[in-house]
Design a protein around this motif. Structure first.
Motif, short mmCIF file in Angstrom:
data_model
loop_
_atom_site.label_atom_id
_atom_site.label_comp_id
_atom_site.label_asym_id
_atom_site.label_seq_id
_atom_site.Cartn_x
_atom_site.Cartn_y
_atom_site.Cartn_z
N GLN A 39 -39.62 54.93 -18.02
CA GLN A 39 -39.09 56.24 -18.35
C GLN A 39 -39.82 56.80 -19.56
N ALA A 40 -40.50 57.92 -19.32
CA ALA A 40 -41.18 58.62 -20.40
C ALA A 40 -40.22 59.62 -21.03
N PRO A 41 -40.47 60.02 -22.28
CA PRO A 41 -39.58 60.98 -22.94
C PRO A 41 -39.44 62.26 -22.14
N GLY A 42 -38.21 62.69 -21.93
CA GLY A 42 -37.94 63.92 -21.21
C GLY A 42 -38.08 63.84 -19.71
N LYS A 43 -38.32 62.64 -19.19
CA LYS A 43 -38.49 62.47 -17.74
C LYS A 43 -37.45 61.50 -17.20
N GLU A 44 -37.28 61.55 -15.89
CA GLU A 44 -36.37 60.62 -15.24
C GLU A 44 -37.01 59.23 -15.16
N ALA A 93 -40.99 53.77 -21.81
CA ALA A 93 -40.18 52.58 -21.95
C ALA A 93 -40.10 51.92 -20.57
N TYR A 94 -40.37 50.63 -20.52
CA TYR A 94 -40.38 49.90 -19.26
C TYR A 94 -39.12 49.04 -19.18
N TYR A 95 -38.46 49.12 -18.02
CA TYR A 95 -37.20 48.41 -17.81
C TYR A 95 -37.30 47.45 -16.63
N CYS A 96 -36.74 46.28 -16.82
CA CYS A 96 -36.58 45.31 -15.76
C CYS A 96 -35.20 45.50 -15.14
N ALA A 97 -35.11 45.34 -13.82
CA ALA A 97 -33.84 45.51 -13.12
C ALA A 97 -33.69 44.43 -12.06
#
Length: 124
Positions: A39-44, A93-97
């Motif tokens: 997720q980049a700033p201001g984006k989904e 920001a990188y997220y693990c799910a």
């Protein structure tokens, strides 16, 4: 309780590489699917890569194919995202799910568990 902890983010120059890690605990993950989103700033939040923990091919979004590789280490209960040829558009920001079930999906709503995220910044 499932817990996902990401690490490995940082600042890198364009063309460089990083390896993100996601260590999972609280379950036996052999029947789970794992994914990376960013997720980049201001984006989904957007899909990056996903795979079944135990077997099967990895699905990648087109923009990272050939540059990113998702892998896993059963002994360490860890999945990795190897990122090469990074460019400023990869900054996020990188997220693990994780989700219970062997089918890896591309949509955030399919995933029950999320890590706290790790920041990747690529300078030009």
């Amino acid at each position: 309780q499932v817990r996902l902890v990401e690490s490995g983010g940082g600042l890198v120059q364009a063309g460089g590489s990083l390896r993100l890690s996601c260590t999972a605990s609280g379950r036996t993950f052999s029947t789970y699917s794992m994914a990376w989103f960013r997720q980049a700033p201001g984006k989904e939040r957007e899909f990056v890569a996903a795979r079944s923990w135990s077997a099967g091919a990895t699905d990648y979004t087109d923009s990272v194919k050939g540059r990113f590789t998702m892998s896993r280490d059963n002994a360490e209960n860890t999945v990795y995202l190897h990122m090469n040829s990074l460019n400023p558009e990869d900054t996020a920001a990188y997220y693990c799910a994780a989700r219970s079930g062997s089918t890896p999906y591309r949509t955030t709503s399919r995933y029950n568990y999320w890590g706290q995220g790790t920041q990747v910044t690529v300078s030009s």
